[in-house]
Structures are given as structure tokens and as C-alpha cells.
Design an enzyme around this catalytic site. Structure first.
Site, short mmCIF file in Angstrom:
data_model
loop_
_atom_site.label_atom_id
_atom_site.label_comp_id
_atom_site.label_asym_id
_atom_site.label_seq_id
_atom_site.Cartn_x
_atom_site.Cartn_y
_atom_site.Cartn_z
CD GLN A 28 -23.81 53.28 -4.37
OE1 GLN A 28 -23.70 54.34 -4.98
NE2 GLN A 28 -23.25 52.16 -4.80
CG HIS A 38 -25.69 45.91 -2.90
ND1 HIS A 38 -25.05 44.70 -2.72
CD2 HIS A 38 -25.18 46.43 -4.06
CE1 HIS A 38 -24.19 44.51 -3.71
NE2 HIS A 38 -24.24 45.54 -4.53
CG ASP A 57 -24.50 49.33 2.41
OD1 ASP A 57 -23.48 49.99 2.17
OD2 ASP A 57 -25.01 48.54 1.59
CE LYS A 109 -20.08 50.38 -4.15
NZ LYS A 109 -20.25 50.15 -5.60
CB CYS A 135 -26.21 43.73 -6.40
SG CYS A 135 -24.86 43.01 -7.33
#
Length: 417
Positions: free
Chosen positions: A214, A134, A211, A237, A375
Site C-alpha cells: 500500500q 493484512h 509489506d 497496486k 483481509c
């Protein structure tokens, strides 16, 4: 599996998606005269009543600023706020709440780390990221590289959407200082083998950031088992509120890093001669924090903890499996990203149709998906597409909604054939 364990497994009730859906009031509405089919969970997941009630209770009964008040409401608000931090610590299996920093989201958390580690970088140093990142895990590193003379180096991906491990092995070298990798790709749904990647990076003394934006809706990460130096995610999220996220960092590194912002809670003492910083985690939490949002995130994690996590995973896998089976029913449909290890995310294109048109036409049928570059422009460039349509599923989605999605796609394809 023994006969007894098979028998016990058979007694376990199937994951009750209809009962779960009743916990999410937004899912019961209609959009454009059709029952809402919400398949944009990768952008932002919906909120359970338990989360809404926790935040409402804070504003109705507890509201006060935290930490500095000398009255009952301040004490109650501070307790609820710090209890949420402990909930996050437990969710990540961090060693201490000192390692849990509140941020506005994944993006701010990565920017905080990038700025905090800038002092470690020199000209010629390398920051290793992947081609599937991202923008939030690319741009902050580029900004720091420009300041320090370091270089951002991308790891290649395969056409199937998996990390090219040969590329990783060849690029990880004595110049690598930082390795920043997505746990799960927001475009492809690919689950990266981060445990082994982190182990290889650590063997070369490289700092690691994951990260997890997700990943956390589908998995509960164990940061101590992973061994990463930093892990970041956003609450919205994870079925929590917007405007708040989490930075996990190993305490010695956080102690060494300079503050990201100044003022308010992050100070110990201020004079015009010298200012000293507060202890962790408050050193990185300048100003009045997002109190209600932290409490909402804690409530979201507690809610998920009451569900059958294995059943959720099985149900989500079934959604993706059925979607994959139905792809052939839509002429010209092509899936972008066919990794062996995936969460229920499906990016696709349909020959002759622009992704934004697909999204608009689906919305007219009450189906919400995401379209565009997500993104992740470097990844779009790799696949040679301007963007994709993306359906991202959550545990509250149903097999019937998958069928509705593909019935709608068939209708759209016929319309423009």
C-alpha cells in the site's frame, strides 16, 4: 524558503490531473449510466496506456521464453525482461538486481520469505507483527510458527489507528527473531514509522520484513536507507499488471535461504544423485516467469518517473483533506483510522447502514469503493465492526469526484434515515 525558491515554486505548473486522466482509458467509461468514479485503488489501481502498450508490444513483437533461447526473439525478450528488473532495482534503490526476485505478488513474496526463514526458528522464538496487518502478513507466519514451535505476537494499535509504540517497545525482546510490519495500512491508511522501527529491531539482531503493497503507489522507498532485510509489493497496486510482484531481499540472506519451489530456471544442474541451484535471483524463480507482466511493471515505474511525484503527493493530500472536511455533511458517518500520517485512504461506517449496502448503492451511482473486512479481520475485531466501507484515492482522482462521493453518501443516508 528563500524569496528566490518561493518565486521558482510559483512558476511550477500545478499537477495536471486532467492530463493524467487521459493516460488511463478505463476512467473515461460509464458505469450504470453514470461516469465512473473509481475509488478502489487500494484494492487494485488502474493502468496507463504506457503499461498496456508495453505489454502489447511484447506479445506482438518480442514474445519468446527468456534466458534459454538461442535465437533473436529470445534475446530481445530476455533483454526487456531483465531491463524491467533493473527498473525495479532503481525504484527501490537496491544494491543489485540479484536482490530483486519476481513473485506472483506480495502474498507469495511473504510466503517465500517465511518458508525460507523457517530453519532459523525454534520453539519459544517470536515473530512480531502488528494488529493492522493484512492477512497476507499474518497467516504465513502463523503457518511457519505452527511448524517450528515459534509464536506470532501482535503489536497493539491505538484507537486513532496508529501503531502503539509502547506496545512495540515492550514486545521487542531477546526472543524476537522476525519483525514483519506493513509500511502503510490497507484499512486505515496509516503510515508507520518503519525507519525507526527497523533501526530498533536491527539493534537486537532481529530480521525485518516490510509489506510495501500500500506504500509504493504513494512513496518511492529506499531499501538501503531503510535498512530492512526484505521489502515486498505487488505490481497491480503500483498501476502495473496483475499476477506479478517483487521481493527485495539482502543478498546474503537470499543466498542462505533454501529455494521456495523447484524446477526450470532455478536449477544449475539436475541428476538423480544431486541437484544444484542457480545463482540469485533465479534460484527463487522456478518455471517460466510472468514476462509480459514484468515488462508492464517496468513500464508503470517508468511512467510514474515521468510525473511530478511531489505534485502527485500534494494532489492526493488535497483529496483526503477535502474528504475529511465533508464527513460532517453525512449524519452518522464515522471514520475508522485518524492517524496523523496517512495516505489518501478513508475507511468509514454510517450508523444504521451495512457497509455492503453502502457499496452497492454507490455502485448504482457509478462510484466504486471497497467494502468488507479488507483481509484484516483482527483489525475489524479490534474496532468491533464486521467491516467498513473504504474509499481509496489515487493521483488521477479529482476533487470533483470527492464531492460526488459525498453527495451520493448524503443521498443514501437520507434514503434510510
Amino acid at each position: 524558503m528563500t524569496d528566490l525558491s518561493v518565486a521558482n515554486a510559483a512558476k511550477q505548473p500545478a499537477f495536471d490531473v486532467e492530463a493524467v486522466r487521459r493516460d488511463f482509458p478505463i476512467l473515461s467509461q460509464q458505469v450504470n449510466g453514470k461516469p465512473l468514479v473509481y475509488l478502489d485503488n487500494g484494492a487494485s489501481a488502474q493502468k496507463a496506456i504506457a503499461v498496456l502498450d508495453a505489454m502489447d508490444r511484447y506479445y506482438r513483437e518480442l514474445h519468446s521464453n527468456v534466458h534459454r533461447g538461442a535465437h533473436t526473439l529470445a534475446d530481445r525478450a530476455t533483454t526487456a525482461f531483465e531491463n524491467a528488473r533493473e527498473t525495479v532495482r532503481g525504484f527501490l534503490n537496491a544494491e543489485s538486481t540479484r536482490e530483486i526476485i519476481w513473485t506472483r505478488g506480495t502474498t507469495e513474496a511473504i510466503n517465500l520469505v517465511a518458508n525460507g526463514l523457517a530453519g532459523r526458528l525454534q520453539p519459544g522464538d517470536e515473530i512480531l507483527v502488528s494488529h493492522m496487518e493484512h492477512h497476507a502478513n499474518i497467516v504465513p507466519w502463523q503457518m511457519i510458527a505452527e511448524r517450528t514451535g515459534a509464536k506470532v505476537v501482535p503489536i497493539q494499535v491505538t484507537l486513532e489507528g496508529e501503531l502503539d509504540l509502547d506496545s512495540f517497545n515492550s514486545l521487542l525482546n531477546e526472543r524476537t527473531r522476525i519483525f514483519a510490519i506493513t509500511h502503510v495500512s490497507n484499512v486505515l491508511g496509516t503510515v508507520n514509522p518503519i525507519a525507526s522501527l527497523i533501526e530498533q529491531a536491527k539493534a537486537k539482531g532481529v530480521l525485518t520484513l516490510v509489506d510495501g503493497a500500500q506504500a509504493v503507489p504513494h512513496y518511492q522507498p529506499d531499501v538501503q536507507a531503510l535498512g530492512c532485510d526484505f521489502y515486498v509489493f505487488s505490481a497491480h497496486k503500483l498501476f502495473g499488471p496483475t499476477g506479478i510482484g517483487v521481493l527485495y531481499g539482502k543478498a546474503p540472506l537470499l543466498e542462505e535461504m533454501p529455494p521456495y519451489q523447484g524446477g526450470g530456471e532455478m536449477i544449475e544442474r539436475v541428476s538423480f544423485e544431486r541437484t544444484t541451484w542457480n545463482t540469485l535471483p533465479y534460484k527463487f524463480e522456478a518455471g517460466t516467469p510472468a514476462i509480459a507482466e514484468a515488462i508492464g511493471l517496468g513500464a508503470a515505474i517508468d511512467y510514474l518517473g515521468r510525473l511530478d511525484r511531489h505534485g502527485m503527493e500534494v494532489a492526493e493530500n488535497a483529496l483526503l483533506e477535502r474528504a475529511n472536511q465533508l464527513v460532517e455533511t453525512v449524519p452518522g458517518m464515522e471514520i475508522i483510522g485518524t492517524a496523523k500520517q496517512k495516505v489518501p485512504v478513508m475507511s468509514f461506517k454510517i450508523a444504521g447502514l451495512h457497509p455492503s449496502d453502502v457499496g452497492t448503492l454507490l455502485d448504482q451511482q457509478g462510484i466504486a469503493i471497497r467494502t468488507g473486512h479488507h483481509c484484516a479481520m483482527p483489525l475489524m475485531d479490534f474496532y468491533g465492526v464486521p467491516g467498513t466501507a473504504r474509499a481509496s484515492f489515487a493521483f488521477y482522482n479529482t476533487l470533483d469526484e470527492v464531492e460526488q462521493l459525498f453527495a451520493a453518501l448524503q443521498k443514501i443516508q437520507r434514503l434510510f434515515a
